[in-house]
Structures are given as C-alpha cells and as structure tokens.
Design a protein around this motif. Structure first.
Motif, PDB file in Angstrom:
ATOM      1  N   LEU A 179      51.134  33.052  43.793  1.00  0.00           N
ATOM      2  CA  LEU A 179      50.526  33.889  44.764  1.00  0.00           C
ATOM      3  C   LEU A 179      50.319  33.021  46.110  1.00  0.00           C
ATOM      4  O   LEU A 179      49.757  33.793  46.973  1.00  0.00           O
ATOM      5  CB  LEU A 179      49.214  34.405  44.028  1.00  0.00           C
ATOM      6  N   ASP A 180      50.781  31.887  46.159  1.00  0.00           N
ATOM      7  CA  ASP A 180      50.651  31.083  47.323  1.00  0.00           C
ATOM      8  C   ASP A 180      49.001  31.002  47.759  1.00  0.00           C
ATOM      9  O   ASP A 180      48.727  31.188  48.829  1.00  0.00           O
ATOM     10  CB  ASP A 180      51.298  31.505  48.479  1.00  0.00           C
ATOM     11  N   LEU A 181      48.209  30.413  46.715  1.00  0.00           N
ATOM     12  CA  LEU A 181      46.802  30.522  47.047  1.00  0.00           C
ATOM     13  C   LEU A 181      46.384  29.064  47.556  1.00  0.00           C
ATOM     14  O   LEU A 181      46.800  27.992  47.095  1.00  0.00           O
ATOM     15  CB  LEU A 181      45.821  30.939  45.779  1.00  0.00           C
ATOM     16  N   SER A 182      45.389  28.988  48.285  1.00  0.00           N
ATOM     17  CA  SER A 182      44.758  27.810  48.714  1.00  0.00           C
ATOM     18  C   SER A 182      43.576  27.526  47.747  1.00  0.00           C
ATOM     19  O   SER A 182      43.022  28.324  46.928  1.00  0.00           O
ATOM     20  CB  SER A 182      44.159  27.939  50.131  1.00  0.00           C
ATOM     21  N   GLN A 183      43.114  26.402  48.059  1.00  0.00           N
ATOM     22  CA  GLN A 183      41.968  25.698  47.120  1.00  0.00           C
ATOM     23  C   GLN A 183      40.751  26.565  47.442  1.00  0.00           C
ATOM     24  O   GLN A 183      39.929  27.001  46.439  1.00  0.00           O
ATOM     25  CB  GLN A 183      41.546  24.186  47.443  1.00  0.00           C
ATOM     26  N   ALA A 184      40.495  27.021  48.524  1.00  0.00           N
ATOM     27  CA  ALA A 184      39.349  27.896  48.963  1.00  0.00           C
ATOM     28  C   ALA A 184      39.612  29.266  48.489  1.00  0.00           C
ATOM     29  O   ALA A 184      38.570  29.971  48.070  1.00  0.00           O
ATOM     30  CB  ALA A 184      39.188  27.917  50.445  1.00  0.00           C
ATOM     31  N   PRO A 233      40.736  46.356  34.142  1.00  0.00           N
ATOM     32  CA  PRO A 233      41.187  45.402  35.092  1.00  0.00           C
ATOM     33  C   PRO A 233      42.046  44.217  34.316  1.00  0.00           C
ATOM     34  O   PRO A 233      42.667  43.770  34.872  1.00  0.00           O
ATOM     35  CB  PRO A 233      39.972  44.997  35.829  1.00  0.00           C
ATOM     36  N   THR A 234      41.638  44.017  33.211  1.00  0.00           N
ATOM     37  CA  THR A 234      42.306  43.080  32.361  1.00  0.00           C
ATOM     38  C   THR A 234      43.790  43.514  32.221  1.00  0.00           C
ATOM     39  O   THR A 234      44.515  42.553  32.436  1.00  0.00           O
ATOM     40  CB  THR A 234      41.602  42.849  30.983  1.00  0.00           C
ATOM     41  N   ALA A 235      43.953  44.703  31.881  1.00  0.00           N
ATOM     42  CA  ALA A 235      45.228  44.886  31.720  1.00  0.00           C
ATOM     43  C   ALA A 235      46.070  45.145  32.917  1.00  0.00           C
ATOM     44  O   ALA A 235      47.244  45.032  32.889  1.00  0.00           O
ATOM     45  CB  ALA A 235      45.124  46.488  31.036  1.00  0.00           C
ATOM     46  N   LEU A 236      45.194  45.489  34.209  1.00  0.00           N
ATOM     47  CA  LEU A 236      46.082  45.315  35.279  1.00  0.00           C
ATOM     48  C   LEU A 236      46.353  44.097  36.026  1.00  0.00           C
ATOM     49  O   LEU A 236      46.624  44.034  37.475  1.00  0.00           O
ATOM     50  CB  LEU A 236      45.197  46.133  36.323  1.00  0.00           C
ATOM     51  N   ALA A 237      45.989  43.176  35.485  1.00  0.00           N
ATOM     52  CA  ALA A 237      46.195  41.794  36.049  1.00  0.00           C
ATOM     53  C   ALA A 237      47.722  41.429  36.618  1.00  0.00           C
ATOM     54  O   ALA A 237      48.041  40.940  37.521  1.00  0.00           O
ATOM     55  CB  ALA A 237      46.033  40.704  35.065  1.00  0.00           C
ATOM     56  N   GLY A 238      48.585  42.065  35.899  1.00  0.00           N
ATOM     57  CA  GLY A 238      50.169  41.946  36.563  1.00  0.00           C
ATOM     58  C   GLY A 238      50.313  42.752  37.759  1.00  0.00           C
ATOM     59  O   GLY A 238      51.419  42.505  38.326  1.00  0.00           O
ATOM     60  N   ALA A 239      49.363  43.389  37.966  1.00  0.00           N
ATOM     61  CA  ALA A 239      49.530  44.194  39.421  1.00  0.00           C
ATOM     62  C   ALA A 239      49.191  43.336  40.579  1.00  0.00           C
ATOM     63  O   ALA A 239      49.295  43.890  41.808  1.00  0.00           O
ATOM     64  CB  ALA A 239      48.804  45.441  39.437  1.00  0.00           C
ATOM     65  N   VAL A 240      48.696  42.137  40.426  1.00  0.00           N
ATOM     66  CA  VAL A 240      48.323  41.302  41.584  1.00  0.00           C
ATOM     67  C   VAL A 240      49.560  40.589  42.271  1.00  0.00           C
ATOM     68  O   VAL A 240      50.143  39.853  41.460  1.00  0.00           O
ATOM     69  CB  VAL A 240      47.270  40.294  41.028  1.00  0.00           C
ATOM     70  N   TYR A 241      49.601  40.535  43.530  1.00  0.00           N
ATOM     71  CA  TYR A 241      50.517  39.808  44.276  1.00  0.00           C
ATOM     72  C   TYR A 241      50.112  39.047  45.442  1.00  0.00           C
ATOM     73  O   TYR A 241      50.774  38.821  46.157  1.00  0.00           O
ATOM     74  CB  TYR A 241      51.497  40.899  44.531  1.00  0.00           C
ATOM     75  N   GLY A 242      48.422  38.869  45.351  1.00  0.00           N
ATOM     76  CA  GLY A 242      48.279  38.213  46.553  1.00  0.00           C
ATOM     77  C   GLY A 242      46.649  37.862  46.338  1.00  0.00           C
ATOM     78  O   GLY A 242      46.292  38.471  45.368  1.00  0.00           O
ATOM     79  N   LEU A 259      44.884  29.361  36.614  1.00  0.00           N
ATOM     80  CA  LEU A 259      44.837  29.574  37.933  1.00  0.00           C
ATOM     81  C   LEU A 259      45.265  28.375  38.889  1.00  0.00           C
ATOM     82  O   LEU A 259      45.882  28.553  40.052  1.00  0.00           O
ATOM     83  CB  LEU A 259      43.260  29.820  38.196  1.00  0.00           C
ATOM     84  N   SER A 260      44.915  27.137  38.454  1.00  0.00           N
ATOM     85  CA  SER A 260      45.134  25.992  39.285  1.00  0.00           C
ATOM     86  C   SER A 260      46.352  25.694  39.623  1.00  0.00           C
ATOM     87  O   SER A 260      46.762  25.349  40.670  1.00  0.00           O
ATOM     88  CB  SER A 260      44.515  24.890  38.456  1.00  0.00           C
ATOM     89  N   GLU A 261      47.369  25.963  38.731  1.00  0.00           N
ATOM     90  CA  GLU A 261      48.786  25.691  39.037  1.00  0.00           C
ATOM     91  C   GLU A 261      49.685  26.830  39.091  1.00  0.00           C
ATOM     92  O   GLU A 261      50.192  27.201  40.117  1.00  0.00           O
ATOM     93  CB  GLU A 261      49.216  24.625  37.882  1.00  0.00           C
TER      94      GLU A 261
END
Length: 516
Positions: free
Chosen positions: A65-70, A113-122, A57-59
């Motif tokens: 996903l262009d995530l902020s630290q928050a 939901p573990t199998a659906l991790a690839g569906a995350v885009y934000g 997640l950190s890198e």
C-alpha cells in the motif's frame, strides 16, 4: 488441598444467583463449563482478528500500500480509538440486553470489516477499515461481564483472569497464524503477496461468525435463565429458602436497592412495583443439588446489591465518576494500555535491534508476549482469589498496585538499556510481561466487587480505560518514530506515578451492599 475433580464435575452454586463456586473448565457439557469456554474462546478469536494487521503490516502490507511509518502508526491508533468507544457502549449494553447478546453483536459487527480487508488499496482505506475492525476489541467487556455473571466472588477473579488471559493470547496467536497463512498462500498456492495478504483475512472472518452463532445457540444469558428474568429468579430463590424482604424495583434502576434487612416495600410509586416476597417453607430447587452453604444476611446482600439492574444516564453517572471506578480505570490504563501499544510495535522493535530475524522471526518472538497471557494473566486472578479470604478487597487492591509498580520498573529497565543482546531483551520482556499481564488479571478480579449492581458499566469503563491507555501510549510511540526504548521508560514512569497516586483510595464505596 486442591481437588482436580473441580475441573470437570458440576460445581457448588450460590443459592440466590446460582453462580458457580468452582470452574468446570474441562467439562463443556456443564453449562458453567460451556459459558466459560465461549467466554474465552470468543474473545480469543476476536483478539486474533483485531490484531490481524500488525504481523503483516510492517513489511508486506506497508510495501503493497506504500505506507509511511507515520501512516502505520496512525492506523494502530485509529483501531484502538474505535475499541475505546465500543467498550464504553458495550458496558451499559451488557446491563440492558445481557452480555451474551452484546458479545455476539460485537463479534458479528466486527466480522464484516474483517472480511472486507481485501478491499483496501491505500492509507485512507486502511484507516477506515481498521477503525471498524476495532469493534472486535469491544468484545472484551461482555466476555468479562458474562464470566462474572456465572462465577461467584470466591472464584470470579480466577474465572475472569482465565477468560481474559486465554482471550488475550489471541494477540500472540495472530503473530503465528497470519504470517503462516500468508506464507502458505504464497508458497503453496502460488498467490502474489498483493493477493495473499487480502485472502488471509477470510480465515478469521469465518471463525468469528461460527463462534458468534454457536455461543448464541448453545449458551444461556444467566445461570437462572433469561436476562430479563434475573430479578424474578433472585426473588424466587430467596423465598424458596424461607427468607422474606424486598429486592429491587421493577423494571429496576441503579438506585433502586434496599439498604437494610428490615426495609419494607415503598408505597410512594404507583408505576413501579417492589419485588417483595413472603417466607415459605424452604425447598430445594430442582436441578441444583449442589448448593453452597450461605448465611441469610449474605443471601439478602446478594439479592439486593449484586443483581445487575437496568442502567439509566442519571444513575450511571455517579458510578462512572466514582473514585473506585477511577482506580479500576487508572490501573487498567497502565497495564492493558501498555500491552496494546507494545503489542503493536514489538515486532518492529525486534527487527530494529535484531535485523537478522526478519518479518517471520520477529513475529514469532513478538507472539510470545501475547501468548504469555495464557499463564500470566490467570495467575494474577488466582493470586487475587488466594488473597481475598485473608485480606479482603484491600488485599486485591494492594496486589494491583504492587504488580503495576514492578511492571514500571521492568519497562524503565528495558528503556534505559535498549538491549541488543537477544537473551537480555527477551528475558526483560518476559519479566515485564509477567507482572503486566498478571496485573490485568488482578484488576478484573476486583472489578466484580465495585458497584456490583452496575457491573457492566464498571467493566465497560475499565476496559475503555485500557484502550485509552493504548491510544495515549501509541501516540507517544508515533511521535518518537523508531526510538522505541525511550517510549518504554516513559510508559514505566507513568505507570508507577499513576498507581502511587491511586493507592490511597478505598477499593469499594463506604456502605455498599454486596461485593464485600
């Protein structure tokens, strides 16, 4: 002298509830060894998938996903929130449906939901997904209730600590496995980082589903058979030993327990029939040649006070809000709560103080914190079981507070020194892990003694309190940005203060039948 053959030979059993008095951990053919294996292995797989995000997640994921630290911190908090809710439900579910079915349900529900991790885009999708992946963390409750149901009071601390410790090691294994699978997909399969991290989550999904199906097919609900017949089995076992009296009402509620050995069945209720029995000529049940020698009164106390009964809201509330449940919850709030919060940020803390480690190096060192559970959490249970014959339940309780206070001292030391020397940092973290993880084991060594007729509820409340601690500590990390050292000493002060405040409370309620 310790006899190593107990690790594989059929154990002696309690003549009433058929709980084992040793752990045949190296014998998966034996039913006790088989349940022991699936208790820890099922939770380890669940913990691995539950914490599969932090190593990447950190890198990798944050960049993709262009995530902020928050947003990263918020996703950690949301994951713990879901687990808290599931653990609160899982406790009564264990008492109602049995821990085996509850365990499998948590695993299968969390696998989707573990199998659906690839569906995350934000960021919003990540929050929602991690909330539902948090269901897997709730599997800890049926893991412990199932283990408690198969191992007797003389060894249950060790059994619960081993299953919990080996399972918690999944939080360390994930820091090895997830980056390794990711790197393999990128370097050996030529996948882009954008695709590779998504494919990586298919691996824990497959493992979860296979494990859930296997434990349903290969293991029983209880040592006496079906969960719905546990009261009947206790009645029959008492009768086979020539002991007469009354056990509990059928279908049985939390308050339906006799209080003395001379109680007779009540005629007040026409709806519920008392499970009474008459003395018969003692007969050794088939298949149980290894019965431990237990006194008649202890048999009666086991039948009346330690057979889990069906929960209802009216009877559950006094258990949930009892001072003894508060002690268990407060202790686990500090120990497991700190472990969860630290596990989420430790890799990032190492990168901050030692940038040369990078993602994989910091992940490997952070993994050691979780992997130490394999040794340190079981040690807490072993020490607790060693103390029990000598100092009783008070000794077990004292151990919990002692380990917590020393843990707090280590956390304060890490926070005040904020080490930038690797030896100092890793040494202090290992020392803190010893006492913190042993404290987790010691806590669930005492849980089976507290309201044993409602073990699922107590286990659920205690486990949920650990997650509540994880949420509180994660929020403190969230609002201190990257000042990790400051949060360490804050957690240390809170740990010491809470345990000192709870140290005066009795370990079990006055007049409780069973659990002594």
């Amino acid at each position: 002298m310790l006899d190593p053959s107990v690790l594989w030979r059929a154990p002696d059993v309690n003549p009433i509830n058929r709980k084992a008095r040793s752990i045949p951990g190296l014998n998966p053919i034996n039913v006790y060894g088989r349940v022991f294996f699936f208790s820890w292995f099922g939770f380890m797989i669940a913990f691995w998938s539950w914490y599969a995000f932090p190593p990447l997640l950190s890198e990798t994921i944050a960049k993709d996903l262009d995530l902020s630290q928050a947003e990263v911190a918020n996703s950690n908090i949301i994951s713990l929130t879901a687990t808290l809710l599931v653990r609160l439900v899982a406790g009564p579910a264990c008492d109602r449906f049995g821990p085996r079915w509850t365990f499998a349900g948590c695993l299968l529900a969390g696998s989707i939901p573990t199998a659906l991790a690839g569906a995350v885009y934000g960021a919003p999708g990540l929050m929602v997904l991690r909330f539902f992946v948090g269901i897997l963390g709730g599997s800890f409750v049926p893991c412990q209730v199932w283990s408690t149901g198969f191992f007797d009071k003389n060894i249950v601390g060790t059994a619960n600590a081993l299953t919990g410790g080996f399972g918690n090691a999944g939080g360390g294994i994930t820091y090895f496995l997830m980056p390794a699978v990711f790197d393999s997909l990128v370097q050996d399969r030529g996948l882009s980082a954008h695709v590779a991290w998504r494919v990586t989550f298919i691996v824990p999904f497959i493992c979860i589903v296979v494990t859930a199906i296997a434990l349903l097919v290969l293991c029983p609900d209880t040592p006496t058979g079906k969960w719905s017949e546990r009261h009947l089995a206790a009645q029959q076992n008492l009768a086979s030993h020539g002991i007469s009296g009354a056990v509990v009402d059928v279908p049985g509620e939390l308050t339906d327990r006799a209080t003395t050995g001379t109680d007779s069945p009540s005629n007040d209720s026409g709806e519920e029939k008392k499970l009474g029995f008459e003395a018969v000529e003692p007969k050794q049940p088939d298949g149980f040649a290894h019965e431990a020698q237990v006194g008649e009164q202890q048999m009666l106390d086991t039948a009346r006070g330690e057979i889990v009964v069906k929960p209802s809201i009216r009877e559950a509330i006094p258990v949930v809000f009892s001072a003894q449940t508060l002690v268990q919850g407060g202790g686990y709030f500090c120990s497991f709560g700190a472990e969860l919060a630290i596990n989420s940020i430790l890799g990032a803390y190492y990168i901050k103080n030692f940038p040369a480690l990078k993602q994989r190096g910091s992940g490997n060192w952070a993994a050691m914190f979780g992997l130490l559970n394999v040794a340190f959490r079981p040690l807490g249970g072993v020490i607790s079981d060693f103390i029990y014959p000598r100092a009783g339940v008070w000794g077990k309780k004292f151990l919990i507070h002692f380990l917590a206070i020393v843990t707090g001292a280590f956390l304060i030391a890490i926070g005040l020194t904020d080490p930038h020397d690797k030896s100092t940092m890793f040494g202090l973290v290992a020392g803190m892990a010893f006492f913190l993880e042993a404290g987790n084991g010691a806590n669930f060594s005492l849980v089976p003694h507290v309201h044993p007729h409602a073990n699922g509820i107590v286990s659920g409340c205690t486990g949920a309190s650990g997650n509540l601690g994880g949420i509180v500590f994660a929020i403190i990390f969230r609002y201190n940005n990257k000042d990790y050292a400051k949060v360490f000493w804050i957690i240390g002060v809170m740990t010491i203060a809470i345990n000192l405040a709870l140290s005066w409370i009795r370990p079990i309620p006055r007049g409780q039948i069973g659990g002594h």
